[in-house]
Design a protein around this motif. Structure first.
Motif, PDB file in Angstrom:
ATOM      1  N   HIS A  96       6.747   3.597   1.693  1.00  0.00           N
ATOM      2  CA  HIS A  96       6.277   2.834   0.336  1.00  0.00           C
ATOM      3  C   HIS A  96       4.780   3.182   0.117  1.00  0.00           C
ATOM      4  N   ASN A  97       3.727   3.541   1.225  1.00  0.00           N
ATOM      5  CA  ASN A  97       2.529   3.539   1.005  1.00  0.00           C
ATOM      6  C   ASN A  97       2.219   4.893   0.466  1.00  0.00           C
ATOM      7  N   VAL A  98       2.951   6.185   0.757  1.00  0.00           N
ATOM      8  CA  VAL A  98       2.585   7.447   0.232  1.00  0.00           C
ATOM      9  C   VAL A  98       2.678   7.558  -1.671  1.00  0.00           C
ATOM     10  N   PRO A  99       3.752   6.778  -1.807  1.00  0.00           N
ATOM     11  CA  PRO A  99       3.950   6.839  -3.309  1.00  0.00           C
ATOM     12  C   PRO A  99       3.002   5.904  -3.939  1.00  0.00           C
ATOM     13  N   ALA A 100       2.856   4.911  -3.323  1.00  0.00           N
ATOM     14  CA  ALA A 100       1.887   3.671  -3.716  1.00  0.00           C
ATOM     15  C   ALA A 100       0.519   4.285  -3.912  1.00  0.00           C
ATOM     16  N   TRP A 101       0.040   4.782  -2.772  1.00  0.00           N
ATOM     17  CA  TRP A 101      -1.350   5.231  -3.115  1.00  0.00           C
ATOM     18  C   TRP A 101      -1.562   6.710  -3.831  1.00  0.00           C
ATOM     19  N   PRO A 231       4.922  -4.948  -1.775  1.00  0.00           N
ATOM     20  CA  PRO A 231       6.269  -4.785  -2.562  1.00  0.00           C
ATOM     21  C   PRO A 231       6.658  -5.728  -3.364  1.00  0.00           C
ATOM     22  N   THR A 232       7.242  -5.543  -4.580  1.00  0.00           N
ATOM     23  CA  THR A 232       7.326  -6.620  -5.454  1.00  0.00           C
ATOM     24  C   THR A 232       8.678  -7.420  -4.933  1.00  0.00           C
ATOM     25  N   PHE A 233       9.282  -6.988  -4.111  1.00  0.00           N
ATOM     26  CA  PHE A 233      10.457  -7.666  -3.357  1.00  0.00           C
ATOM     27  C   PHE A 233       9.791  -9.123  -2.661  1.00  0.00           C
ATOM     28  N   ALA A 234       8.759  -8.837  -2.041  1.00  0.00           N
ATOM     29  CA  ALA A 234       8.168 -10.098  -1.293  1.00  0.00           C
ATOM     30  C   ALA A 234       7.337 -10.905  -2.219  1.00  0.00           C
ATOM     31  N   MET A 235       7.158 -10.542  -3.397  1.00  0.00           N
ATOM     32  CA  MET A 235       6.320 -11.333  -4.276  1.00  0.00           C
ATOM     33  C   MET A 235       7.159 -12.563  -4.898  1.00  0.00           C
TER      34      MET A 235
END
Length: 252
Positions: A96-101, A231-235
């Motif tokens: 998650h973090n590599v694509p996000a950042w 992550p959007t699934f935790a929103m």
């Protein structure tokens, strides 16, 4: 018969169980706790039902061994994460973090891009460039190609850190579960979106200070609602709907 022992309390008349929780507790965690308590209550009710039925038909207590055999013969459930392509690899923080950042860094070029265009407009460089045998399309294309190269370079640097540096500090490595060229294709169009956003800011802002402040704040807001940090699934549901306006969410 008179020898049958009376049941202490009918199952259908059980008193409700009240669960007190902190208002700041996440809804998903609260539902998990509620489900665990309900499972425990069902087990108690099932045990009481078995004892009652066995006693009414045999007029003696249900043997403990038979009770355990009847209650512990449930089918076990295995939880396996499966993605859309059928892969069963469990995602980790690096995935998650590599694509996000990477996307966060790409969209932060709007500050330098918009500031550079406004500076050229203020000091007269843009007018001098337009006096040369160069069209506005050539001028704009030079900006696009330069910052596209910068975005791809940022992507490769963060990708290399995820693949080779993370394992050195005992973190999960970033693994490309698909085509590298497909990933690069997405990065290129995310860079086009960032370049277009920066160009739009330079057309609206009247100074470098306005462009830098608006660019930084807007990118942070788009990242926050786009699932870069969380992550959007935790929103909550309204944030999931709001995240659709963020180009970072679509790229992620």
């Amino acid at each position: 018969p008179d020898t049958v022992k009376p049941i202490a309390k009918p199952i259908e008349n059980l008193d409700p169980l009240t669960l007190y929780y902190n208002p700041v507790l996440q809804e998903s965690l609260r539902f998990s706790i509620q489900g665990a308590i309900q499972s425990a209550l069902h087990l108690v009710q099932t045990r009481q039902t078995l004892r009652t039925l066995y006693y009414s038909s045999n007029e003696k207590e249900l043997p403990k061994s038979l009770e355990n055999e009847m209650l512990n013969s449930n089918t076990s459930i295995n939880m396996l994460p499966v993605s859309k392509d059928g892969a069963r690899t469990t995602p980790n923080a690096s995935q998650h973090n590599v694509p996000a950042w990477t996307l966060f860094a790409i969209f932060f070029i709007v500050i330098s891009l918009s500031g550079n265009i406004i500076k050229e407009r203020e000091d007269g460089s843009f007018n001098r460039i337009m006096t040369m045998p160069c069209t506005f399309a050539h001028y704009l294309l030079s900006k696009v190609l330069l910052y596209l190269f910068v975005c791809i370079l940022q992507f490769l640097v963060i990708l290399g850190m995820g693949m080779w540096f993370f394992p050195l500090i005992n973190l999960d490595p970033f693994v490309i579960q698909g085509s590298f060229y497909g990933l690069l294709f997405v990065i290129i169009f995310a860079a086009f979106a960032a370049i277009g956003f920066g160009t739009a800011i330079s057309a609206i802002a009247t100074s470098q200070q306005q462009a830098s402040v608006f660019g930084a704040v807007s990118v942070v807001i788009l990242a926050a609602i786009g699932g870069i940090w969380v992550p959007t699934f935790a929103m909550p549901n309204f944030l999931k709907i709001l995240s659709n306006i963020s180009p970072l969410n679509w790229a992620l």
